[in-house]
Design a protein around this motif. Sequence first.
Motif, PDB file in Angstrom:
ATOM      1  N   HIS A  91      23.449 -29.202  37.662  1.00 59.01           N
ATOM      2  CA  HIS A  91      24.149 -28.060  37.081  1.00 59.01           C
ATOM      3  C   HIS A  91      23.790 -26.792  37.840  1.00 59.01           C
ATOM      4  CE1 HIS A  91      20.171 -27.533  35.279  1.00 59.01           C
ATOM      5  NE2 HIS A  91      20.518 -26.284  35.002  1.00 59.01           N
ATOM      6  N   ARG A  92      22.934 -26.919  38.863  1.00 58.96           N
ATOM      7  CA  ARG A  92      22.469 -25.759  39.603  1.00 58.96           C
ATOM      8  C   ARG A  92      23.383 -25.434  40.782  1.00 58.96           C
ATOM      9  NH1 ARG A  92      17.334 -24.182  38.384  1.00 58.96           N
ATOM     10  NH2 ARG A  92      16.073 -25.608  37.125  1.00 58.96           N
ATOM     11  N   ASN A  93      23.244 -24.238  41.311  1.00 59.88           N
ATOM     12  CA  ASN A  93      23.966 -23.805  42.504  1.00 59.88           C
ATOM     13  C   ASN A  93      23.090 -24.136  43.713  1.00 59.88           C
ATOM     14  OD1 ASN A  93      25.133 -22.447  44.686  1.00 59.88           O
ATOM     15  ND2 ASN A  93      25.828 -20.738  43.420  1.00 59.88           N
ATOM     16  N   LEU A  94      23.352 -25.284  44.340  1.00 65.67           N
ATOM     17  CA  LEU A  94      22.491 -25.737  45.422  1.00 65.67           C
ATOM     18  C   LEU A  94      22.572 -24.829  46.642  1.00 65.67           C
ATOM     19  CD1 LEU A  94      22.896 -29.621  45.279  1.00 65.67           C
ATOM     20  CD2 LEU A  94      21.163 -28.176  44.212  1.00 65.67           C
ATOM     21  N   ARG A  95      23.746 -24.257  46.891  1.00 69.29           N
ATOM     22  CA  ARG A  95      23.872 -23.346  48.041  1.00 69.29           C
ATOM     23  C   ARG A  95      22.970 -22.124  47.863  1.00 69.29           C
ATOM     24  NH1 ARG A  95      27.843 -24.300  51.722  1.00 69.29           N
ATOM     25  NH2 ARG A  95      29.409 -25.885  51.199  1.00 69.29           N
ATOM     26  N   ALA A  96      22.927 -21.601  46.651  1.00 70.26           N
ATOM     27  CA  ALA A  96      22.045 -20.469  46.383  1.00 70.26           C
ATOM     28  C   ALA A  96      20.587 -20.893  46.530  1.00 70.26           C
ATOM     29  CB  ALA A  96      22.298 -19.921  44.988  1.00 70.26           C
ATOM     30  N   MET A  97      20.258 -22.101  46.112  1.00 67.23           N
ATOM     31  CA  MET A  97      18.892 -22.593  46.238  1.00 67.23           C
ATOM     32  C   MET A  97      18.502 -22.758  47.706  1.00 67.23           C
ATOM     33  SD  MET A  97      18.679 -25.384  43.142  1.00 67.23           S
ATOM     34  CE  MET A  97      16.938 -25.736  43.446  1.00 67.23           C
ATOM     35  N   ILE A  98      19.460 -23.153  48.545  1.00 66.88           N
ATOM     36  CA  ILE A  98      19.182 -23.256  49.979  1.00 66.88           C
ATOM     37  C   ILE A  98      18.819 -21.889  50.541  1.00 66.88           C
ATOM     38  CG2 ILE A  98      20.236 -23.721  52.228  1.00 66.88           C
ATOM     39  CD1 ILE A  98      21.901 -25.928  50.830  1.00 66.88           C
ATOM     40  N   GLU A  99      19.583 -20.872  50.133  1.00 69.03           N
ATOM     41  CA  GLU A  99      19.294 -19.507  50.587  1.00 69.03           C
ATOM     42  C   GLU A  99      17.905 -19.051  50.136  1.00 69.03           C
ATOM     43  OE1 GLU A  99      22.523 -19.142  52.838  1.00 69.03           O
ATOM     44  OE2 GLU A  99      21.087 -17.507  52.553  1.00 69.03           O
ATOM     45  N   GLU A 100      17.497 -19.504  48.936  1.00 67.75           N
ATOM     46  CA  GLU A 100      16.192 -19.128  48.395  1.00 67.75           C
ATOM     47  C   GLU A 100      15.052 -19.973  48.967  1.00 67.75           C
ATOM     48  OE1 GLU A 100      18.246 -18.112  44.063  1.00 67.75           O
ATOM     49  OE2 GLU A 100      16.830 -19.785  44.286  1.00 67.75           O
ATOM     50  N   GLY A 101      15.407 -21.038  49.683  1.00 68.94           N
ATOM     51  CA  GLY A 101      14.388 -21.915  50.250  1.00 68.94           C
ATOM     52  C   GLY A 101      13.840 -22.931  49.286  1.00 68.94           C
ATOM     53  N   THR A 102      14.538 -23.182  48.166  1.00 74.84           N
ATOM     54  CA  THR A 102      14.050 -24.153  47.179  1.00 74.84           C
ATOM     55  C   THR A 102      14.799 -25.488  47.248  1.00 74.84           C
ATOM     56  OG1 THR A 102      15.529 -23.163  45.531  1.00 74.84           O
ATOM     57  CG2 THR A 102      13.246 -22.387  45.585  1.00 74.84           C
ATOM     58  N   PHE A 103      15.790 -25.580  48.128  1.00 74.31           N
ATOM     59  CA  PHE A 103      16.474 -26.855  48.331  1.00 74.31           C
ATOM     60  C   PHE A 103      16.773 -27.009  49.812  1.00 74.31           C
ATOM     61  CE2 PHE A 103      18.256 -30.450  46.168  1.00 74.31           C
ATOM     62  CZ  PHE A 103      19.180 -30.964  47.061  1.00 74.31           C
ATOM     63  N   ASP A 115      19.364 -29.816  54.970  1.00 78.75           N
ATOM     64  CA  ASP A 115      19.727 -31.113  55.552  1.00 78.75           C
ATOM     65  C   ASP A 115      19.987 -32.147  54.462  1.00 78.75           C
ATOM     66  OD1 ASP A 115      17.093 -31.263  54.737  1.00 78.75           O
ATOM     67  OD2 ASP A 115      16.315 -32.070  56.622  1.00 78.75           O
ATOM     68  N   LEU A 116      19.212 -32.092  53.359  1.00 77.63           N
ATOM     69  CA  LEU A 116      19.450 -33.024  52.252  1.00 77.63           C
ATOM     70  C   LEU A 116      20.777 -32.708  51.572  1.00 77.63           C
ATOM     71  CD1 LEU A 116      18.577 -35.297  50.387  1.00 77.63           C
ATOM     72  CD2 LEU A 116      17.253 -33.636  49.059  1.00 77.63           C
ATOM     73  N   TYR A 117      21.082 -31.420  51.427  1.00 78.87           N
ATOM     74  CA  TYR A 117      22.349 -31.027  50.794  1.00 78.87           C
ATOM     75  C   TYR A 117      23.538 -31.628  51.533  1.00 78.87           C
ATOM     76  CZ  TYR A 117      26.261 -28.117  49.333  1.00 78.87           C
ATOM     77  OH  TYR A 117      27.481 -27.692  48.884  1.00 78.87           O
ATOM     78  N   TYR A 118      23.525 -31.526  52.855  1.00 79.36           N
ATOM     79  CA  TYR A 118      24.665 -32.043  53.610  1.00 79.36           C
ATOM     80  C   TYR A 118      24.664 -33.568  53.692  1.00 79.36           C
ATOM     81  CZ  TYR A 118      25.941 -27.314  54.755  1.00 79.36           C
ATOM     82  OH  TYR A 118      26.343 -26.008  54.658  1.00 79.36           O
ATOM     83  N   ARG A 119      23.534 -34.192  53.352  1.00 82.99           N
ATOM     84  CA  ARG A 119      23.496 -35.655  53.299  1.00 82.99           C
ATOM     85  C   ARG A 119      24.078 -36.183  51.991  1.00 82.99           C
ATOM     86  NH1 ARG A 119      22.571 -40.020  56.733  1.00 82.99           N
ATOM     87  NH2 ARG A 119      21.130 -38.705  57.893  1.00 82.99           N
ATOM     88  N   ILE A 120      23.941 -35.410  50.890  1.00 84.58           N
ATOM     89  CA  ILE A 120      24.359 -35.927  49.584  1.00 84.58           C
ATOM     90  C   ILE A 120      25.732 -35.427  49.155  1.00 84.58           C
ATOM     91  CG2 ILE A 120      21.963 -36.142  48.811  1.00 84.58           C
ATOM     92  CD1 ILE A 120      22.346 -33.623  47.142  1.00 84.58           C
ATOM     93  N   ASN A 121      26.323 -34.489  49.892  1.00 84.92           N
ATOM     94  CA  ASN A 121      27.587 -33.922  49.413  1.00 84.92           C
ATOM     95  C   ASN A 121      28.800 -34.422  50.195  1.00 84.92           C
ATOM     96  OD1 ASN A 121      27.516 -32.436  51.807  1.00 84.92           O
ATOM     97  ND2 ASN A 121      28.269 -30.576  50.815  1.00 84.92           N
ATOM     98  N   GLY A 122      28.845 -35.734  50.430  1.00 81.07           N
ATOM     99  CA  GLY A 122      30.011 -36.303  51.107  1.00 81.07           C
ATOM    100  C   GLY A 122      31.302 -35.968  50.375  1.00 81.07           C
ATOM    101  N   LEU A 123      31.326 -36.190  49.067  1.00 82.93           N
ATOM    102  CA  LEU A 123      32.435 -35.766  48.209  1.00 82.93           C
ATOM    103  C   LEU A 123      31.832 -35.015  47.031  1.00 82.93           C
ATOM    104  CD1 LEU A 123      35.406 -35.771  47.278  1.00 82.93           C
ATOM    105  CD2 LEU A 123      34.919 -37.915  46.079  1.00 82.93           C
ATOM    106  N   VAL A 124      32.317 -33.803  46.804  1.00 88.34           N
ATOM    107  CA  VAL A 124      31.816 -32.982  45.700  1.00 88.34           C
ATOM    108  C   VAL A 124      32.909 -32.819  44.658  1.00 88.34           C
ATOM    109  CG1 VAL A 124      30.812 -30.763  45.038  1.00 88.34           C
ATOM    110  CG2 VAL A 124      30.326 -31.724  47.293  1.00 88.34           C
ATOM    111  N   VAL A 125      32.588 -33.123  43.407  1.00 88.86           N
ATOM    112  CA  VAL A 125      33.529 -32.918  42.303  1.00 88.86           C
ATOM    113  C   VAL A 125      32.830 -32.139  41.205  1.00 88.86           C
ATOM    114  CG1 VAL A 125      34.896 -34.991  42.791  1.00 88.86           C
ATOM    115  CG2 VAL A 125      32.932 -35.145  41.255  1.00 88.86           C
ATOM    116  N   THR A 126      33.607 -31.379  40.443  1.00 86.77           N
ATOM    117  CA  THR A 126      33.058 -30.579  39.343  1.00 86.77           C
ATOM    118  C   THR A 126      33.697 -31.013  38.033  1.00 86.77           C
ATOM    119  OG1 THR A 126      32.753 -28.686  40.831  1.00 86.77           O
ATOM    120  CG2 THR A 126      32.706 -28.239  38.459  1.00 86.77           C
TER     121      THR A 126
END
Length: 652
Positions: free
Chosen positions: A470-482, A485-496
């Motif tokens: 439920h979190r904003n992973l892109r914002a977490m990447i900017e903050e250094g908490t996610f 490289d893992l984000y782009y490995r798990i987001n092959g297809l993103v649905v909400t």
Amino acid sequence: MTQRSVTPSVTGRADVLAQAHARSRDFGLRASEAPDFHPLRPLALRDLVDCNRSLYAHALPVMETLHAQIVDTDSMVLLTDSNGVILHSLGDSDFVEKAERVALCPGVSWSEAHRGTNAVGTALAEGQPTAVHGGEHFLQANRILTCSCAPIADPYGRTIGALDVSGDPRGFHKHTLALVRMSAQIIENQLFANQFGDAVRVRFHARSEFIGTLFEGLAAFGADGALLAANRSALFQFGRPLDTLLGQPFEMLFGTAFPAALQKALRAPGECLTLMLPSGVRVLARAEYAARPAFSADSGGPRTVTPSSSVAPTSGKPRAAAITFATLDTGDARMAAVLDRVEKVRGRDIALLVLGKTGTGKEWLARAMHEESPRRDAPFVAVNCASLPDTLIEAELFGYEDGAFTGARKRGNVGKIVQADGGTLFLDEIGDMPLAQQVRLMRVLQERCVVPLGGTRAVPVDVRIVCATHRNLRAMIEEGTFREDLYYRINGLVVTLPALAERTDLPVLVERILTRLRSDEPDSERMPTRVSQDVLEYFARCRWPGNLRQLANVLRTAGIMAEGAAEIDVEHLPDDFLHDCEPASDEPLRAPPAVESSAPSAPSPPARMEELQATLIEQTLARNNGNISAAARELGLARNTVYRYMRIRTTH
């Protein structure tokens, strides 16, 4: 990483070496430079080996066999990563000492940028097997070597490392490069078999004696008959590069319908089929799979049946009705759009990332994805990353060996990832996973193997990953908490997933949830299968902060309270339901059905919502002779809420 070619390069060897020397000069190297004696530190080297765990695990036994064939020849066997950094070496002790004088040892990069023209760096740069002898090396210090190297590709054609034999030029043998090429191909074929252990694999060649040898073509197909991958020999026989073949149907590649070919293979195990390549060449082929496929009338293709021993026991309870896409398609347009997108990638090795507020049904979607895939008979393992303490999540996910840490089970634990082997691993609230575990998970996704805590042996795994947050992973990447490289490995297809308050299918959802509750709950035959119109109207005005999870919990409690009744009514709702879930708009609470009473009629509607609600409470109290509990039950409110509105009425 270099995409492997279908056929070896026709560029002459002299031209390859000339181009390599030109690149060496472009890198700013000087032939007289001394070797670099600063390899990676032990901890950094161990991390690099961990990042290449699958390659390392499959290469070690092949390296030992290769070394046994060249023993006592003043030479050594080397394994590198895709950048030319040496991961491991085996060699004659006398030559190892000589090799260390030129930094030919683990932790040192032998890319062309660092070492100029050499077999490792040039083979990786050219993407083909290469030999460099004595004076052909760019750096003068390396001219004491003769080296033969072959790149190693993963099942998708990406160069992931290299295998090399380096030795004294006086001991050079012209067959060394061929031996290295064959050893590299053994590693590739083993990686292929491990990667597609549960797929339909076809071994083929124009000559039957080559089937079962290094020269056979290997092709893997999914349950729908689409090509997943092919090895070097298969690409050579097809005459086309892998990227133009991926997803091609079996029939187009072999001239025979997929189900028909498999049925023939089932009827005569071990016998060869005659197939036709697109070029018109006839080949002989054998089809194989880890388990006997069960044919689906819907898809016309096989689905792997995993032996029951590999699935966790169910404690004797009957399996709940499967959640499918049809289960989740309840008439809401936004949900239908999500299901349509997810359905397009079922059976494909594409990671799914599900976004949405807490309780919107992310795990239900993951279970439906699993149920509708070829992995349906293998385990579905769900892990809530937010519910596990940081100190336990690593052990739960990756497992641990006996004695890995105090308090662990005597025999260790295989971990959730290994439990999901062959099936689907659902990582809920992936945004709450600690950074250290994100690094380890990334390695597992890259290498497709797991090293348990306290262990040294890599355990190959084949899992489909579905993540949710439920979190904003892109914002977490900017903050250094996610990790990015893992984000782009798990987001092959993103649905909400839409929130419950935004959906238009509430009545159907209520009906389906009640039906499922009746099937899941013990002794639930007397639970109603519908709710009253009054309850639906209460539900329609609710914001549902807990979304589907809250709805299911409310219905479960109300269903138990209403056992034996024809339907769930307002009186059966939990006491604190309306207290926790305020109306979505400024509409007042709707009064329950009118009951004949001697209580005075309500005054004209008050201007303020609070006064109207207090008036409604007064009327209900009058019908219940001042009984607070009975009035609260009828209104679906907590007793404290009734007291609070009574105080409001008193002050006005």
